[in-house]
Design a protein around this motif. Sequence first.
Motif, mmCIF file in Angstrom:
data_model
loop_
_atom_site.group_PDB
_atom_site.id
_atom_site.type_symbol
_atom_site.label_atom_id
_atom_site.label_comp_id
_atom_site.label_asym_id
_atom_site.label_seq_id
_atom_site.Cartn_x
_atom_site.Cartn_y
_atom_site.Cartn_z
ATOM 1 N N UNK A 80 0.846 -1.189 0.000
ATOM 2 C CA UNK A 80 0.000 0.000 0.000
ATOM 3 C C UNK A 80 0.884 1.241 0.000
ATOM 4 N N UNK A 81 0.778 2.022 -1.051
ATOM 5 C CA UNK A 81 1.537 3.259 -1.173
ATOM 6 C C UNK A 81 0.651 4.436 -0.803
ATOM 7 N N UNK A 82 1.263 5.396 -0.157
ATOM 8 C CA UNK A 82 0.566 6.651 0.094
ATOM 9 C C UNK A 82 0.965 7.621 -1.007
ATOM 10 N N UNK A 241 6.305 4.025 -14.668
ATOM 11 C CA UNK A 241 6.731 3.018 -15.635
ATOM 12 C C UNK A 241 8.247 3.075 -15.759
ATOM 13 N N UNK A 242 8.925 2.196 -15.042
ATOM 14 C CA UNK A 242 10.391 2.193 -14.997
ATOM 15 C C UNK A 242 10.854 0.839 -14.459
ATOM 16 N N UNK A 243 12.134 0.570 -14.573
ATOM 17 C CA UNK A 243 12.697 -0.665 -14.011
ATOM 18 C C UNK A 243 13.926 -0.390 -13.167
ATOM 19 N N UNK A 244 14.041 0.847 -12.681
ATOM 20 C CA UNK A 244 15.135 1.191 -11.774
ATOM 21 C C UNK A 244 14.664 2.309 -10.862
ATOM 22 N N UNK A 245 15.452 2.585 -9.839
ATOM 23 C CA UNK A 245 15.074 3.634 -8.905
ATOM 24 C C UNK A 245 14.034 3.165 -7.913
ATOM 25 N N UNK A 246 13.291 4.106 -7.370
ATOM 26 C CA UNK A 246 12.307 3.806 -6.335
ATOM 27 C C UNK A 246 10.929 4.273 -6.750
ATOM 28 N N UNK A 247 9.948 3.626 -6.181
ATOM 29 C CA UNK A 247 8.563 4.071 -6.289
ATOM 30 C C UNK A 247 8.177 4.567 -4.905
ATOM 31 N N UNK A 248 8.164 5.882 -4.763
ATOM 32 C CA UNK A 248 8.033 6.498 -3.446
ATOM 33 C C UNK A 248 9.142 5.954 -2.539
ATOM 34 N N UNK A 249 8.825 5.261 -1.457
ATOM 35 C CA UNK A 249 9.872 4.842 -0.515
ATOM 36 C C UNK A 249 10.369 3.420 -0.760
ATOM 37 N N UNK A 250 9.862 2.735 -1.782
ATOM 38 C CA UNK A 250 10.215 1.332 -2.021
ATOM 39 C C UNK A 250 11.115 1.245 -3.253
ATOM 40 N N UNK A 251 12.291 0.614 -3.102
ATOM 41 C CA UNK A 251 13.203 0.461 -4.226
ATOM 42 C C UNK A 251 12.739 -0.694 -5.110
ATOM 43 N N UNK A 252 12.901 -0.515 -6.394
ATOM 44 C CA UNK A 252 12.530 -1.592 -7.319
ATOM 45 C C UNK A 252 13.490 -2.770 -7.209
ATOM 46 N N UNK A 253 14.710 -2.507 -6.753
ATOM 47 C CA UNK A 253 15.663 -3.602 -6.565
ATOM 48 C C UNK A 253 15.175 -4.573 -5.494
ATOM 49 N N UNK A 254 14.533 -4.063 -4.460
ATOM 50 C CA UNK A 254 14.044 -4.920 -3.385
ATOM 51 C C UNK A 254 12.678 -5.519 -3.695
#
Length: 431
Positions: A80-82, A241-254
């Motif tokens: 759940x993202x804010x 729409x990306x495959x790197x970096x973060x979405x708000x506080x969650x990293x896409x790597x994790x």
Amino acid sequence: MAFDTTQTQQLVQTIFEDQIQETDEHSAAFWNRIQSLPEADANVLGRKVKVRTGYNESESWAAFGSASGYAQGGNSTFTTFFVPYRTVSEQVLIDQEAIDNDDSAAGSQYHPVVEELASTMRTGFKKLNRACLMGDGLGTIAILSAATSGSTATAAPNTTFGNKGAQFVKPGKKVQIYNSTGATLRNGGVGGEAIMTVQSVVKSTGVITFTSTAPNDGVNTDIVVPERSSQRGVNGIGYWVANSGSLFSVTRASQPGLNSVMVDGSAGSLMLAVESLFSQLAHYIEEDVALSINGEGMHEFFWSPTQREAYRKQAIGLGITMLGSEKIDTGYAHKETINGYSFTVSKDHDNMKIHALKMNDWYRISRGGKNPFSSQAIHGNEFYNLNDSQGRISGGLGFVMSGYVNIACRNVRNQAAIYNLPTSGLATGNV
């Protein structure tokens, strides 16, 4: 003397009811296509959005009669993202000439006051739509390609900002310059908020001239933002729409389930890039859905006039030949159908990308209903009298529209983009 705003107030409801739908549909090619998020889980600061981050991959080939060989775990997961509201506002100033020439007689079609307000509303929707398509969350409208000097800055076309250069910097706009993360204000030698008014823009070179001296500490990669907008911009499709970096506080790597399908289009044929996009989508969702990408309710393509013309000239990509097209419209900011595929062409789209978006995964987030804009009362009135430099009432009226908006995607893995598309020899969007 003060203009009687009580009469003008009566125009407001008519404008917002009668023109809002047309303005929305014709000025906001992406914004008006996505569904409104239900009113649950909302507060004054933003909305909660449940986004899929993991998929059920459980599988086990157990021995016949086994009591312990069944597949374990692998359940679908969600986060759940804010998603914060972004405050957007537009102000219209109506001069005395428009007021004097306004004909409010019954049945009259000539209302300069209404026309001024409707024009500002259309502009507001266009800017909102641009923010949805190009927004990075920072409020960026240009990126410097050189250090600031005197009263000028240069924002030549670059890959970071979709080859757009200074397209969205307009004369009369009030802007600030920040570092690339939007955290540090550039105000060297100027002090204060360093809000500058744009005097002129040479779009072919990206040179921006201000009416006052620019900060002397602006450098290459700094961003230009509308006044007081740094780190307060819409988190647009490029952010989601990306495959790197973060979405708000969650990293896409994790959380690899947050990675979208991204295809590098800088090398090889356009057809290979499209085929790669299709095959990767098919890997993530049912094959019949992916390969029926032109079906109703499935993916829709968004591209800029630059890429549309590139494909037209080369007559390839998605198996398109323009002579065999079912429907072609030479205008821009419109929808068209090409051999059964649905395309939305928008001049505000990244010149170096083509997005394939599953539209029913996207939400528009706005506080107060479908319409993102509402009138802002000043001293109890929607219209207010303008004052001169000495505080005396002068000719003209002011009107402010404001709203709270953002966008969200509930399943980013099902979205795709071809990026790094070549633009050599093509328009940058500045011309």
